[in-house]
Structures are given as structure tokens and as C-alpha cells.
Design a protein around this motif. Structure first.
Motif, PDB file in Angstrom:
ATOM      1  N   MET A 111     -37.347 -26.446  21.439  1.00 44.51           N
ATOM      2  CA  MET A 111     -36.592 -25.212  21.456  1.00 44.51           C
ATOM      3  C   MET A 111     -37.007 -24.408  20.222  1.00 44.51           C
ATOM      4  O   MET A 111     -37.238 -24.981  19.162  1.00 44.51           O
ATOM      5  CB  MET A 111     -35.096 -25.528  21.455  1.00 44.51           C
ATOM      6  N   HIS A 112     -37.071 -23.104  20.374  1.00 40.93           N
ATOM      7  CA  HIS A 112     -37.487 -22.246  19.276  1.00 40.93           C
ATOM      8  C   HIS A 112     -36.490 -22.333  18.123  1.00 40.93           C
ATOM      9  O   HIS A 112     -35.282 -22.417  18.336  1.00 40.93           O
ATOM     10  CB  HIS A 112     -37.623 -20.794  19.760  1.00 40.93           C
ATOM     11  N   ASP A 113     -36.998 -22.326  16.886  1.00 38.54           N
ATOM     12  CA  ASP A 113     -36.152 -22.439  15.694  1.00 38.54           C
ATOM     13  C   ASP A 113     -35.089 -21.342  15.614  1.00 38.54           C
ATOM     14  O   ASP A 113     -34.044 -21.535  14.997  1.00 38.54           O
ATOM     15  CB  ASP A 113     -37.004 -22.386  14.424  1.00 38.54           C
ATOM     16  N   SER A 114     -35.346 -20.193  16.223  1.00 39.73           N
ATOM     17  CA  SER A 114     -34.385 -19.091  16.168  1.00 39.73           C
ATOM     18  C   SER A 114     -33.035 -19.475  16.759  1.00 39.73           C
ATOM     19  O   SER A 114     -32.007 -18.961  16.331  1.00 39.73           O
ATOM     20  CB  SER A 114     -34.940 -17.855  16.890  1.00 39.73           C
ATOM     21  N   VAL A 115     -33.027 -20.398  17.703  1.00 41.54           N
ATOM     22  CA  VAL A 115     -31.762 -20.832  18.308  1.00 41.54           C
ATOM     23  C   VAL A 115     -30.890 -21.501  17.263  1.00 41.54           C
ATOM     24  O   VAL A 115     -29.691 -21.246  17.180  1.00 41.54           O
ATOM     25  CB  VAL A 115     -32.015 -21.773  19.505  1.00 41.54           C
ATOM     26  N   TYR A 116     -31.488 -22.346  16.433  1.00 46.16           N
ATOM     27  CA  TYR A 116     -30.728 -23.048  15.403  1.00 46.16           C
ATOM     28  C   TYR A 116     -30.225 -22.079  14.337  1.00 46.16           C
ATOM     29  O   TYR A 116     -29.123 -22.224  13.820  1.00 46.16           O
ATOM     30  CB  TYR A 116     -31.572 -24.161  14.781  1.00 46.16           C
ATOM     31  N   GLU A 117     -31.042 -21.078  14.019  1.00 43.52           N
ATOM     32  CA  GLU A 117     -30.641 -20.067  13.040  1.00 43.52           C
ATOM     33  C   GLU A 117     -29.469 -19.246  13.560  1.00 43.52           C
ATOM     34  O   GLU A 117     -28.528 -18.958  12.825  1.00 43.52           O
ATOM     35  CB  GLU A 117     -31.815 -19.142  12.728  1.00 43.52           C
ATOM     36  N   ILE A 118     -29.515 -18.883  14.825  1.00 44.97           N
ATOM     37  CA  ILE A 118     -28.445 -18.091  15.430  1.00 44.97           C
ATOM     38  C   ILE A 118     -27.174 -18.914  15.544  1.00 44.97           C
ATOM     39  O   ILE A 118     -26.086 -18.445  15.233  1.00 44.97           O
ATOM     40  CB  ILE A 118     -28.874 -17.556  16.815  1.00 44.97           C
ATOM     41  N   ALA A 119     -27.310 -20.156  15.972  1.00 47.67           N
ATOM     42  CA  ALA A 119     -26.140 -21.002  16.225  1.00 47.67           C
ATOM     43  C   ALA A 119     -25.393 -21.329  14.941  1.00 47.67           C
ATOM     44  O   ALA A 119     -24.171 -21.209  14.890  1.00 47.67           O
ATOM     45  CB  ALA A 119     -26.567 -22.290  16.924  1.00 47.67           C
ATOM     46  N   GLY A 120     -26.099 -21.801  13.939  1.00 53.15           N
ATOM     47  CA  GLY A 120     -25.454 -22.148  12.687  1.00 53.15           C
ATOM     48  C   GLY A 120     -24.617 -23.422  12.718  1.00 53.15           C
ATOM     49  O   GLY A 120     -24.230 -23.936  11.694  1.00 53.15           O
ATOM     50  N   ASP A 121     -24.336 -23.927  13.883  1.00 52.01           N
ATOM     51  CA  ASP A 121     -23.504 -25.123  14.079  1.00 52.01           C
ATOM     52  C   ASP A 121     -24.218 -25.966  15.125  1.00 52.01           C
ATOM     53  O   ASP A 121     -24.613 -25.454  16.171  1.00 52.01           O
ATOM     54  CB  ASP A 121     -22.122 -24.686  14.571  1.00 52.01           C
ATOM     55  N   PRO A 122     -24.400 -27.264  14.866  1.00 55.84           N
ATOM     56  CA  PRO A 122     -25.126 -28.099  15.831  1.00 55.84           C
ATOM     57  C   PRO A 122     -24.491 -28.101  17.223  1.00 55.84           C
ATOM     58  O   PRO A 122     -25.195 -28.196  18.220  1.00 55.84           O
ATOM     59  CB  PRO A 122     -25.090 -29.496  15.228  1.00 55.84           C
ATOM     60  N   ARG A 123     -23.157 -27.984  17.281  1.00 61.04           N
ATOM     61  CA  ARG A 123     -22.503 -27.956  18.585  1.00 61.04           C
ATOM     62  C   ARG A 123     -22.886 -26.699  19.342  1.00 61.04           C
ATOM     63  O   ARG A 123     -23.139 -26.736  20.542  1.00 61.04           O
ATOM     64  CB  ARG A 123     -20.982 -28.021  18.439  1.00 61.04           C
ATOM     65  N   VAL A 124     -22.936 -25.580  18.646  1.00 66.36           N
ATOM     66  CA  VAL A 124     -23.301 -24.319  19.294  1.00 66.36           C
ATOM     67  C   VAL A 124     -24.769 -24.354  19.723  1.00 66.36           C
ATOM     68  O   VAL A 124     -25.116 -23.890  20.812  1.00 66.36           O
ATOM     69  CB  VAL A 124     -23.002 -23.122  18.371  1.00 66.36           C
TER      70      VAL A 124
END
Length: 101
Positions: A1-14
Motif C-alpha cells: 500500500m502506498h505510504d500516503s495512506v499511513y500518513e493520511i490515517a495517522g492511526d494504525p486502525r484507520v
């Protein structure tokens, strides 16, 4: 998955919920949303840039409008039930429980 998803989410659950949502879009019936989701899931497409692009704007706007119309017709009790259900689903995605606010 693209790193941008983790940056946007900010929370592992999200982030995990976003992965689940992107997978549903990739398996859905809208070809443009399938393309977007598959690109993000494969790591080739930045989610933030894709969402802001003209290429996917109409398909995303249409989906958000449908959701907004659905949500607006719900009464307060139903909105609260759905909010609680979503929080439970987020907890279940990581198989951990978090105290409710």
C-alpha cells in the motif's frame, strides 16, 4: 500500500480500515474507483494526489454525494448507532479493544 495512506490515517486502525475500504473499491463496480484503489494498494499511486486529481474527482464526488444523502436522512439515534458500530469495526480490525470515550 502506498505510504500516503499511513500518513493520511495517522492511526494504525484507520490505516487498516482504509486498506479494507480500498480493497472493497478495487472489487467494486466503478472502473475509475477500481483503478484508483488498485493503484494505491499496489503502492504505485499516492492517495492524496489521486483524490485531488481531476481523473477521479467525478467518481469520488458522486460516491460522497450518495453517502451524504444517505447519512442526512438518518435520525440521531441511527447516526449514533452507526458511529458506535464503526468504532467497533476499527477495534476488530486490529483485534484489540480501546476504551470508549
Amino acid at each position: 500500500m502506498h505510504d500516503s495512506v499511513y500518513e493520511i490515517a495517522g492511526d494504525p486502525r484507520v490505516a487498516k480500515f482504509l486498506r479494507t475500504s480500498l480493497t472493497a473499491l478495487a472489487n467494486g463496480s466503478d472502473p475509475l474507483l477500481q483503478e484508483l484503489a488498485e493503484g494505491v494498494l499496489s503502492g504505485q499511486v499516492n492517495l492524496r494526489e489521486a483524490v485531488a486529481s481531476d481523473a477521479y474527482g467525478e467518481a469520488l464526488s458522486s460516491a460522497f454525494e450518495r453517502f451524504s444523502a444517505y447519512y442526512d436522512q438518518l435520525d440521531d439515534d441511527e447516526k449514533q448507532r452507526l458511529t458506535s458500530e464503526a468504532a467497533q469495526q476499527l477495534d476488530d480490525l486490529l483485534d484489540e479493544r480501546h476504551p470508549k470515550p
